[in-house]
Design a protein around this motif. Sequence first.
Motif, PDB file in Angstrom:
ATOM      1  N   ALA A  96      -4.104  -8.351  -7.664  1.00 25.90           N
ATOM      2  CA  ALA A  96      -5.305  -7.701  -7.685  1.00 25.90           C
ATOM      3  C   ALA A  96      -4.776  -6.304  -7.135  1.00 25.90           C
ATOM      4  O   ALA A  96      -3.893  -5.953  -6.290  1.00 25.90           O
ATOM      5  N   LYS A  97      -5.372  -5.332  -7.949  1.00 27.43           N
ATOM      6  CA  LYS A  97      -5.135  -3.998  -7.473  1.00 27.43           C
ATOM      7  C   LYS A  97      -6.647  -3.251  -7.286  1.00 27.43           C
ATOM      8  O   LYS A  97      -7.473  -3.414  -7.784  1.00 27.43           O
ATOM      9  N   HIS A  98      -6.335  -2.278  -6.228  1.00 28.41           N
ATOM     10  CA  HIS A  98      -7.404  -1.647  -5.754  1.00 28.41           C
ATOM     11  C   HIS A  98      -7.132  -0.096  -5.071  1.00 28.41           C
ATOM     12  O   HIS A  98      -5.893  -0.295  -4.836  1.00 28.41           O
TER      13      HIS A  98
ATOM     14  N   THR B  41       0.612  -1.131   0.039  1.00 28.89           N
ATOM     15  CA  THR B  41      -0.098   0.071   0.114  1.00 28.89           C
ATOM     16  C   THR B  41       0.807   1.177  -0.052  1.00 28.89           C
ATOM     17  O   THR B  41       2.207   1.225   0.575  1.00 28.89           O
ATOM     18  N   ASP B  42       0.345   2.310  -0.771  1.00 31.12           N
ATOM     19  CA  ASP B  42       1.335   3.550  -0.658  1.00 31.12           C
ATOM     20  C   ASP B  42       0.431   4.697  -1.121  1.00 31.12           C
ATOM     21  O   ASP B  42      -0.973   4.497  -1.727  1.00 31.12           O
TER      22      ASP B  42
ATOM     23  N   ASN C 215      -1.748  -3.004  -3.804  1.00 34.14           N
ATOM     24  CA  ASN C 215      -1.673  -4.091  -4.660  1.00 34.14           C
ATOM     25  C   ASN C 215      -1.428  -5.419  -3.948  1.00 34.14           C
ATOM     26  O   ASN C 215      -0.809  -5.401  -2.982  1.00 34.14           O
ATOM     27  N   GLY C 216      -2.264  -6.403  -4.333  1.00 32.14           N
ATOM     28  CA  GLY C 216      -2.271  -7.646  -3.522  1.00 32.14           C
ATOM     29  C   GLY C 216      -1.827  -8.877  -4.302  1.00 32.14           C
ATOM     30  O   GLY C 216      -2.048  -8.770  -5.512  1.00 32.14           O
ATOM     31  N   THR C 217      -1.051  -9.608  -3.769  1.00 34.52           N
ATOM     32  CA  THR C 217      -0.492 -10.900  -4.405  1.00 34.52           C
ATOM     33  C   THR C 217      -0.897 -12.185  -3.365  1.00 34.52           C
ATOM     34  O   THR C 217      -0.517 -11.946  -2.488  1.00 34.52           O
ATOM     35  N   PHE C 218      -1.498 -12.991  -4.354  1.00 31.16           N
ATOM     36  CA  PHE C 218      -1.885 -14.340  -3.324  1.00 31.16           C
ATOM     37  C   PHE C 218      -1.657 -15.389  -4.409  1.00 31.16           C
ATOM     38  O   PHE C 218      -1.613 -15.366  -5.610  1.00 31.16           O
ATOM     39  N   ASP C 219      -1.354 -16.701  -3.673  1.00 31.99           N
ATOM     40  CA  ASP C 219      -1.237 -18.048  -4.357  1.00 31.99           C
ATOM     41  C   ASP C 219      -2.569 -18.315  -4.644  1.00 31.99           C
ATOM     42  O   ASP C 219      -3.522 -18.770  -3.906  1.00 31.99           O
ATOM     43  N   SER C 220      -3.168 -18.451  -5.854  1.00 31.97           N
ATOM     44  CA  SER C 220      -4.132 -19.025  -6.458  1.00 31.97           C
ATOM     45  C   SER C 220      -4.339 -20.467  -6.035  1.00 31.97           C
ATOM     46  O   SER C 220      -5.512 -20.908  -6.178  1.00 31.97           O
TER      47      SER C 220
END
Length: 199
Positions: A143-145, A92-93, A128-133
Amino acid sequence: MKKAPTIVSTIFLSTVIAPVSAKTIDNWYVGSLYTEQKISLSPVSRDFNTAGLIVGYQYNNYMAVETRFSKGTSGNTFNVSLGGFPAESFDTDINYQTSLLIKVSYPLTDRFGIYATSGYSKTKIDQNGTFDSGDILTDVNTAKHSYTESGLIYGLGFDYKVSNSVRFFIDYNMLSEFNPNPAISADWKSINIGFNYAF
């Protein structure tokens, strides 16, 4: 954030009403600032740094109107793990932050002064999120939000007059509660340092 601080109200009333006949200065000024901000979320707080520019108009020795614009220089990374689901990593920023302030000052000496600020602030935060699918083919998903927070900002500060044109300052601000959804509400604080140049 729900109750206004008495000290800010007192300074505003005493310095706005009293100096009606104060000598007009009519000074435009510009400056720069660096901020350290904390959103007090549980269990992990969010820390941000920003750098930006200031444009202001000094009406007299007691009052100015000021706008600030900043961009994020560093954010934070945190991990979330829910039950048997794969852990997610989030970066996050602050994308940008703007504020429009009324600044009421009171000189303590020829060089030192105290001031109170109050106004409106708007901040856009990118996440920005990063996860193991769990899928061998895709493996990792992203995923970006973005979300925007806006509302009241108020604070107190000190400044030091280096010359007729240059002042250094440090102030402490409370922003509107961080409330990206109904389930989250957290205090948002900022410490700012910088300088202004009058012309």
